[in-house]
Design a protein around this motif. Structure first.
Motif, short mmCIF file in Angstrom:
data_model
loop_
_atom_site.label_atom_id
_atom_site.label_comp_id
_atom_site.label_asym_id
_atom_site.label_seq_id
_atom_site.Cartn_x
_atom_site.Cartn_y
_atom_site.Cartn_z
N THR A 1 -2.64 -4.77 1.52
CA THR A 1 -3.58 -3.65 1.67
C THR A 1 -3.07 -2.68 2.73
O THR A 1 -2.34 -3.03 3.64
N LEU A 2 -3.54 -1.44 2.60
CA LEU A 2 -3.33 -0.41 3.63
C LEU A 2 -4.71 0.06 4.04
O LEU A 2 -5.53 0.35 3.18
N SER A 3 -5.00 0.10 5.32
CA SER A 3 -6.29 0.67 5.72
C SER A 3 -6.09 1.64 6.88
O SER A 3 -5.32 1.39 7.80
N LYS A 4 -6.82 2.76 6.80
CA LYS A 4 -6.68 3.79 7.83
C LYS A 4 -7.48 3.42 9.08
O LYS A 4 -8.58 2.89 9.00
N LEU A 5 -6.87 3.68 10.24
CA LEU A 5 -7.50 3.33 11.52
C LEU A 5 -7.21 4.47 12.48
O LEU A 5 -6.21 4.46 13.19
N GLY A 6 -8.04 5.53 12.42
CA GLY A 6 -7.71 6.71 13.23
C GLY A 6 -6.44 7.35 12.68
O GLY A 6 -6.31 7.53 11.47
N ASP A 7 -5.49 7.64 13.57
CA ASP A 7 -4.24 8.19 13.05
C ASP A 7 -3.20 7.09 12.85
O ASP A 7 -2.00 7.34 12.74
N LYS A 8 -3.67 5.86 12.83
CA LYS A 8 -2.77 4.73 12.55
C LYS A 8 -3.07 4.21 11.15
O LYS A 8 -4.12 4.49 10.57
N MET A 9 -2.14 3.48 10.66
CA MET A 9 -2.36 2.83 9.37
C MET A 9 -2.11 1.34 9.56
O MET A 9 -1.11 0.96 10.18
N ARG A 10 -3.07 0.54 9.08
CA ARG A 10 -2.89 -0.92 9.23
C ARG A 10 -2.33 -1.47 7.91
O ARG A 10 -2.87 -1.22 6.84
N ILE A 11 -1.25 -2.19 8.05
CA ILE A 11 -0.58 -2.72 6.85
C ILE A 11 -0.69 -4.25 6.86
O ILE A 11 -0.32 -4.89 7.84
N LYS A 12 -1.24 -4.76 5.75
CA LYS A 12 -1.30 -6.22 5.65
C LYS A 12 -0.26 -6.66 4.62
O LYS A 12 -0.25 -6.16 3.49
N VAL A 13 0.64 -7.50 5.08
CA VAL A 13 1.67 -7.96 4.13
C VAL A 13 1.52 -9.46 3.90
O VAL A 13 1.08 -10.19 4.78
N ILE A 14 1.82 -9.87 2.65
CA ILE A 14 1.73 -11.29 2.32
C ILE A 14 3.10 -11.73 1.80
O ILE A 14 3.70 -11.06 0.95
N SER A 15 3.58 -12.86 2.32
CA SER A 15 4.90 -13.31 1.91
C SER A 15 4.82 -14.05 0.57
O SER A 15 3.73 -14.35 0.08
N ASP A 16 5.95 -14.30 -0.02
CA ASP A 16 5.98 -15.02 -1.30
C ASP A 16 5.38 -16.41 -1.17
O ASP A 16 4.87 -16.96 -2.11
N ASP A 17 5.40 -16.96 0.07
CA ASP A 17 4.81 -18.29 0.29
C ASP A 17 3.34 -18.21 0.66
O ASP A 17 2.75 -19.21 1.06
N GLY A 18 2.73 -17.01 0.62
CA GLY A 18 1.32 -16.86 0.95
C GLY A 18 1.04 -16.61 2.42
O GLY A 18 -0.10 -16.53 2.85
N GLU A 19 2.06 -16.46 3.24
CA GLU A 19 1.87 -16.18 4.68
C GLU A 19 1.41 -14.74 4.86
O GLU A 19 1.87 -13.87 4.14
N GLU A 20 0.50 -14.52 5.82
CA GLU A 20 -0.01 -13.17 6.04
C GLU A 20 0.47 -12.60 7.38
O GLU A 20 0.65 -13.34 8.34
N ALA A 21 0.65 -11.28 7.42
CA ALA A 21 0.94 -10.63 8.70
C ALA A 21 0.38 -9.22 8.68
O ALA A 21 0.27 -8.61 7.61
N VAL A 22 -0.04 -8.71 9.84
CA VAL A 22 -0.65 -7.37 9.92
C VAL A 22 0.15 -6.52 10.90
O VAL A 22 0.53 -6.98 11.97
N PHE A 23 0.42 -5.27 10.53
CA PHE A 23 1.15 -4.34 11.41
C PHE A 23 0.41 -3.02 11.47
O PHE A 23 -0.31 -2.67 10.54
N GLU A 24 0.64 -2.28 12.54
CA GLU A 24 0.10 -0.93 12.62
C GLU A 24 1.23 0.05 12.81
O GLU A 24 2.13 -0.17 13.62
#
Ligand SMILES: Nc1ncnc2c1ncn2[C@@H]1O[C@H](COP(=O)(O)OP(=O)(O)OP(=O)(O)O)[C@@H](O)[C@H]1O
Ligand SMILES: [Mg+2]
Lengths: 300, 244
Positions: free
Chosen positions: A44-67
């Motif tokens: 998913t991508l979600s807007k947070l002010g002038d930042k964008m939050r990116i949620k990535v999921i690995s092929d093994d189902g692991e999750e990570a979030v970046f801005e």
């Protein structure tokens, strides 16, 4: 006139001014690129002010979030990712070397001034005391410091005391400056104390005050008022003299200037800017001194 | 109250020795007003300054209210609280307002609370007649007003003795009266006073006793009556002829 003269002079030696290179050495926009940590996809991508939050999921189902900054995003939803792909970038303002150098010069001078003032006050009081030992000790100190160049004192502090007492280069630099300024401050304080009429001390003593009380309440406040202009001059000198600490590799304004020049070759511009920055510090200090002086003038 | 025994003060400097005070013995009783007169340089100021320890004696003894000033263990600061002094040049603290001038030593030396010290200061300013000037700085006062503040400042310490060193000599003539008036009032209240002055009128009217000094020595003493009508010593007569 002067500007025109400079222009003609530099024309003659064929110097290309590059003022546009200067600002980046004050502050710069630092870009950090953010890589994907694993193979996978953007969830998913979600807007947070002038930042964008990116949620990535690995092929093994692991999750990570970046801005990342919204205008520097390089992925969209459901994109497939491989490890090391750039998700986007964040930008941050960072202080460049000139600003860091200015700050170092400022605090080094400030700390050295405070200690210089304390040392000078104590020495000045010893200088006018009735105790012959204290008097000759203080005279020796003052003569030693005023009779040798600051540069040599810095070397002695750095190479000799720095090694023997194991103090850092910055400590060595600040101590040398403080002890140097202290000797001059002591003489200013002595002259200030001696300029107060004898009757003031006598009046204070006749009211039952002891010497320290008379000094604190009667003599020093009056002496301080009279010595404010020369003291301000001394601390302005200290700011300028602090440029010598660059010689023992302390990153002050002068040393930063030299470093910037080696990477830009904008020699003239940088030295002009460095001079201007010193001027800025010293003129602020003299404004402050003038303001204090006006405040103290109410009893005149 | 004050007893001096063979008091001597010698200044040694630049190859010459000055016997400023050369063996003065005197006894001043409580509530007594003693006026010291004498030609310039006769040692009047030096004698007075010895009485509150501003000068250290060369020899002799001073006993004030039972305390021997010359004894090693005597804390002169404690003695000075009890002995107020008023100077020719006023010596007010120029960086303090009139009120602060009077409050400061009360707080620093007598450890009085601010409110108590200010109350006392206002009461004394009232007494010396310049209550309305409490927030002025000394430089804006006339000489007479400054000297009255100086008197109030000394009185604020509740001294048992007041010393005056030519309190009116630096004043314009029209201001002498207001300062003398305050001093007369003090004398009437029973303050023990030692006054060095050239105001013969004051000596005649207020003094219980007059001392005449010349060249560091006490030449003659007596009641004002005796002193101004039937002086015995030749030097006294010569001096009085000059000043009267
Ligand atoms: N600190 C000093 N050092 C050296 N000599 C001094 C000092 N103070 C006073 N004297 C000398 O001592 C002598 C007495 O001085 P003093 O001031 O006591 O005289 P005085 O009677 O008060 O005179 P005046 O009426 O002028 O005030 C003078 O000869 C003076 O020069
Ligand atoms: Mg005198």
């Amino acid at each position: 006139m002067m500007v025109a003269g400079l222009w003609v002079a530099t024309k003659k030696i064929d110097y290309t001014w590059r003022w546009n290179r200067v600002p980046q050495y004050f502050v710069y926009h630092d870009e950090t690129q953010i890589p994907a940590p694993f193979d996978g996809h953007v969830a998913t991508l979600s807007k947070l002010g002038d930042k964008m939050r990116i949620k990535v999921i690995s092929d093994d189902g692991e999750e990570a979030v970046f801005e990342v900054d919204s205008n520097a995003i390089e992925v969209s939803e459901n994109d497939t990712l491989f490890e090391g792909d750039y998700l986007g970038a964040t930008f941050e303002w960072r202080a460049g070397p000139l600003l860091v150098g200015l700050w170092n010069t400022l605090w080094i001078s400030a700390v050295a001034s405070i200690f210089g003032m304390i040392i000078g006050l104590v020495t000045g009081l010893c200088r006018v005391s009735n105790n012959p030992t204290l008097r000759s000790l203080s005279i020796t100190y003052i003569e030693l410091i005023r009779g040798t160049p600051l540069l040599v004192q810095l070397f002695i502090f750095y190479f000799f005391l720095g090694t023997v007492l194991d103090i850092s280069r910055i400590m060595a630099g600040i101590s040398a400056l403080a002890i140097f300024a202290g000797a001059y401050v002591a003489e200013i304080i002595r002259a200030g104390i001696q300029s107060i009429p004898k009757g003031q001390m006598e009046a204070a003593r006749s009211l039952g005050m002891n010497i320290p009380q008379a000094m604190i309440h009667i003599i020093l406040p009056q002496a301080f008022k009279r010595t404010l202009p020369p003291l301000a001059g001394q601390f302005i000198s200290l700011i300028k003299d602090s440029s010598l600490v660059s010689i023992i590799a302390i990153t002050d304004l002068t040393k930063s200037g030299r470093e910037v020049i080696t990477s830009t070759f904008a020699t003239f511009e940088i030295w002009f800017v460095v001079a201007f920055l010193y001027l800025l510090l010293t003129s602020v200090l003299s404004q402050v001194a003038a303001w204090v002086e006006r405040r103290l003038a109410v009893s005149d | 109250m004050i007893k001096t025994v063979d008091l001597k003060k010698t200044f040694i400097g630049r190859g010459q020795t000055v016997h400023a005070v050369d063996g003065i013995s005197a006894h001043i009783k409580p509530s007594e007003v003693v006026v010291i007169i004498g030609p310039s340089g006769s040692g009047k100021s030096t004698y007075l300054r010895c009485l509150n320890g501003l000068e250290t004696l060369t020899s002799g003894q001073i006993i004030i209210d039972g305390v021997d000033l010359t004894a090693k263990k005597t804390d002169l600061n404690l003695v000075r609280r009890e002995v107020g002094m008023v100077f020719q040049q006023f010596n007010l603290f120029p960086h303090k307002s009139v009120l602060q001038n009077i409050v400061l030593a009360q707080q620093v030396v007598r450890k009085r609370k601010n409110k108590e010290a200010e109350g006392k200061a206002r009461m004394l300013l009232q007494k010396v007649g310049i209550a309305e000037k409490e927030n002025e700085y000394p430089i804006r006062l006339s000489g007479g007003q400054q000297q009255r503040v100086a008197i109030a400042r000394a009185l604020a310490m509740d001294p048992k003795i007041m010393l005056f060193d030519e309190p009116t000599s630096a004043l314009d003539p029209e201001m002498v009266g207001e300062v003398l008036e305050v001093m007369k009032q003090l004398a009437r209240e029973g303050m023990t006073m030692v006054v060095v002055t050239h105001e013969m009128g004051f000596a005649r009217e207020v003094a219980d006793r007059v001392l005449f000094m010349d060249q560091g020595k006490l030449v003659e003493e007596g009641t004002p009556e005796h002193f101004f009508t039937t002086p015995q010593e030749e030097r006294t007569k010569a001096f009085l002829r000059q000043v009267l």
